[in-house]
Design a protein around this motif. Structure first.
Motif, PDB file in Angstrom:
ATOM      1  N   VAL A 188       0.852  -1.194   0.000  1.00 23.26           N
ATOM      2  CA  VAL A 188       0.000   0.000   0.000  1.00 23.26           C
ATOM      3  C   VAL A 188       0.892   1.250   0.000  1.00 23.26           C
ATOM      4  CG1 VAL A 188      -1.649   1.350   1.355  1.00 23.26           C
ATOM      5  CG2 VAL A 188      -1.943  -1.133   1.141  1.00 23.26           C
ATOM      6  N   MET A 191       2.459   1.776  -3.394  1.00 22.18           N
ATOM      7  CA  MET A 191       1.510   2.333  -4.382  1.00 22.18           C
ATOM      8  C   MET A 191       1.312   3.830  -4.126  1.00 22.18           C
ATOM      9  SD  MET A 191      -1.517  -0.426  -5.140  1.00 22.18           S
ATOM     10  CE  MET A 191      -1.739  -1.166  -3.548  1.00 22.18           C
ATOM     11  N   ARG A 214       1.265 -12.570  14.386  1.00 25.32           N
ATOM     12  CA  ARG A 214      -0.130 -12.858  14.747  1.00 25.32           C
ATOM     13  C   ARG A 214      -0.138 -13.543  16.093  1.00 25.32           C
ATOM     14  NH1 ARG A 214      -2.582 -14.605   8.821  1.00 25.32           N
ATOM     15  NH2 ARG A 214      -1.596 -12.858   7.759  1.00 25.32           N
ATOM     16  N   GLY A 308      -5.091 -13.171  -5.791  1.00 22.61           N
ATOM     17  CA  GLY A 308      -6.298 -12.685  -6.457  1.00 22.61           C
ATOM     18  C   GLY A 308      -6.033 -11.392  -7.203  1.00 22.61           C
ATOM     19  N   PHE A 330      -0.388 -11.639  -4.430  1.00 19.57           N
ATOM     20  CA  PHE A 330      -0.386 -12.964  -3.783  1.00 19.57           C
ATOM     21  C   PHE A 330       0.407 -12.877  -2.484  1.00 19.57           C
ATOM     22  CE2 PHE A 330       4.023 -13.866  -4.753  1.00 19.57           C
ATOM     23  CZ  PHE A 330       4.256 -13.149  -5.919  1.00 19.57           C
ATOM     24  N   GLY A 331       0.154 -13.835  -1.612  1.00 23.33           N
ATOM     25  CA  GLY A 331       0.893 -13.891  -0.346  1.00 23.33           C
ATOM     26  C   GLY A 331       1.176 -15.337   0.002  1.00 23.33           C
TER      27      GLY A 331
HETATM   28  C1  2NL Z   1      -2.347 -15.453   2.317  1.00 26.58           C
HETATM   29  C2  2NL Z   1      -2.829 -14.667   1.197  1.00 26.58           C
HETATM   30  C3  2NL Z   1      -2.624 -12.621   0.107  1.00 26.58           C
HETATM   31  C4  2NL Z   1      -2.532 -10.480  -0.885  1.00 26.58           C
HETATM   32  C5  2NL Z   1      -2.098 -11.376   0.049  1.00 26.58           C
HETATM   33  C6  2NL Z   1      -2.497  -8.083  -1.365  1.00 26.58           C
HETATM   34  C7  2NL Z   1      -1.796  -6.915  -1.182  1.00 26.58           C
HETATM   35  C8  2NL Z   1      -2.328  -5.750  -1.680  1.00 26.58           C
HETATM   36  C9  2NL Z   1      -3.501  -5.760  -2.343  1.00 26.58           C
HETATM   37  C10 2NL Z   1      -4.138  -6.938  -2.492  1.00 26.58           C
HETATM   38 CL1  2NL Z   1      -1.522  -4.289  -1.455  1.00 26.58          CL
HETATM   39  N1  2NL Z   1      -3.636  -8.076  -2.019  1.00 26.58           N
HETATM   40  N2  2NL Z   1      -1.965  -9.221  -0.885  1.00 26.58           N
HETATM   41  C11 2NL Z   1      -3.520 -10.863  -1.775  1.00 26.58           C
HETATM   42  C12 2NL Z   1      -4.063 -12.123  -1.706  1.00 26.58           C
HETATM   43  C13 2NL Z   1      -3.628 -13.015  -0.760  1.00 26.58           C
HETATM   44  O1  2NL Z   1      -2.149 -13.462   1.066  1.00 26.58           O
HETATM   45  O2  2NL Z   1      -2.712 -16.587   2.432  1.00 26.58           O
HETATM   46  N3  2NL Z   1      -1.521 -14.880   3.131  1.00 26.58           N
HETATM   47  C14 2NL Z   1      -0.981 -15.569   4.230  1.00 26.58           C
END
Ligand code: 2NL
Length: 379
Positions: A188, A191, A214, A308, A330-331
């Protein structure tokens, strides 16, 4: 024989026999020093008649020159010999191995972060970092998680007790500081930096690796763990770009071209649509070996990461026009990736600091992962 001849004969013999520079210096003093024999002869010139001086003068001068030359020649020889001896005594064998010394190792989490940075750099991603103590707004609000959103409770966040000094309305979480629960706030911030630089927006490709927190602790969860997120912002980005990127990254990371992924619908407040990526594996002697479709008999799918299309509300809150700019994100857990690639089965051992574990699972400090040499090579 005249006195000059006697002295010259004696001097030549003794200079030739001088064993070292100290002996030679003693001879110089003996012949040419103030009290030296040659100097004494020089002094006799003054008392001579002009006729005698005519013949003796050049003779004594010649003696002085001859002794001086002999001394210089012998000095050269002795100095060369001294240098030779010194070189012989002081040789270094540069082919010998370095001496035994305490050696540290690179923690598998650091190694995997380096591998990921290398893989994504090759795809044009820059590494972005940011604070671990985050403002509630960057960690939640900007990611489409308003205060009432159940996802905030889902995240078991470590909140700091005092509101931030900037002072937000009381009874609200705005301005509250948290230990970041994901690295999304870094994205964020990035951006928003892009918009500050260029109000019309600009394409962006970043990964954000780092520690996240967490309030969760059991056999498979530690209160601090490592995450890497990826974000691409551009015009006309779609799910196909996301799938290709995930596939390419996983093939490079696991050094396995047979990796197959399956995208499954999911939900995250910050992405719409949201998809979870599963990776196919085969069961070989009871062990999961990644690769191939999980749909074959004896195969299965393992949940690996969340991703996503960036929710247009998130794009908007970062200051970009969501009708112009789209993106995917993604994360994934870095600790989990390390366990899968390098075969550790206990997450908690990652953070025990046990020297035996570190020397077994650690990587040599000088072996940087590179795509050309193999991202996961130990030597
Ligand atoms: C998971 C899934 C995710 C994101 C992280 C993200 C970041 C921005 C905008 C939208 Cl700035 N998305 N990050 C998106 C999808 C999944 O992490 O399982 N994390 C442990």
């Amino acid at each position: 024989m005249s006195e000059t001849h006697t002295i010259e004969h004696d001097a030549k013999a003794r200079i030739a026999a001088a064993a070292d520079l100290a002996a030679l210096e003693a001879l110089r003093v003996e012949f040419l020093g103030k009290q030296g024999s040659v100097s004494a002869l020089m002094k006799t010139l003054g008392k001579m008649s002009p006729e005698e001086r005519q013949t003796k003068g050049p003779e004594i001068q010649a003696l002085r020159q001859a002794v001086t030359d002999e001394l210089a020649a012998r000095k050269d020889v002795l100095e060369a010999a001294a240098l030779e001896a010194k070189l012989a005594a002081e040789t270094l064998d540069l082919t010998l191995p370095a001496p035994e010394a305490p050696r540290g190792s690179v923690h598998p989490v650091s190694q995997v972060m380096d591998e990921l940075a290398e893989i994504f750099a090759d795809l044009g991603f820059a590494v972005a970092t940011g604070p671990e103590i985050e403002d509630d707004w960057y960690n939640f609000t900007a990611l489409n998680m308003p205060e009432s959103h159940p996802a905030r409770a889902m995240h078991d966040t470590f909140y700091f007790p005092d509101p931030a000094p900037s002072g937000a309305a009381s009874g609200s979480n705005a301005g509250r500081m948290v230990l970041r629960t994901h690295t999304s706030p870094v994205q964020v911030r990035t951006m928003m930096d892009v918009v500050k630089e260029n109000p019309a927006g600009a394409p962006l490709r970043i990964i954000a690796p780092g520690r996240v927190y967490r309030s969760d602790s059991d056999a498979t969860h530690t209160p601090m763990f490592h995450q890497i997120e990826g974000l691409v912002i551009d015009k006309g980005i779609h799910l196909g770009h996301l799938k290709w990127t995930l596939e390419t990254f996983l093939k490079a990371f696991f050094e396995n071209e047979d990796i197959v992924i399956r995208l499954r619908p999911s939900y995250f407040p910050f992405t719409e649509p949201s998809v979870e990526a599963d990776v196919g594996f085969a069961l070989v002697e009871g062990k999961r070996v990644l690769g191939g479709s999980g749909d074959e008999p004896g195969h299965g799918w393992m949940e690996l990461l969340g991703s996503g299309m960036v929710n247009r509300r998130v794009i908007e809150m970062s200051g970009l026009d969501p009708d112009q700019w789209q993106g995917f994100a993604f994360g994934v857990g870095v600790d989990r990736l390390a366990m899968l690639k390098y075969g550790m089965d206990d997450l908690r051992a990652f953070f025990d600091g046990d020297a035996r574990w570190l020397s077994h699972y650690g990587f040599p400090a000088l072996a940087q992962p590179t795509l050309s040499a193999g991202v996961g090579e130990r030597a």
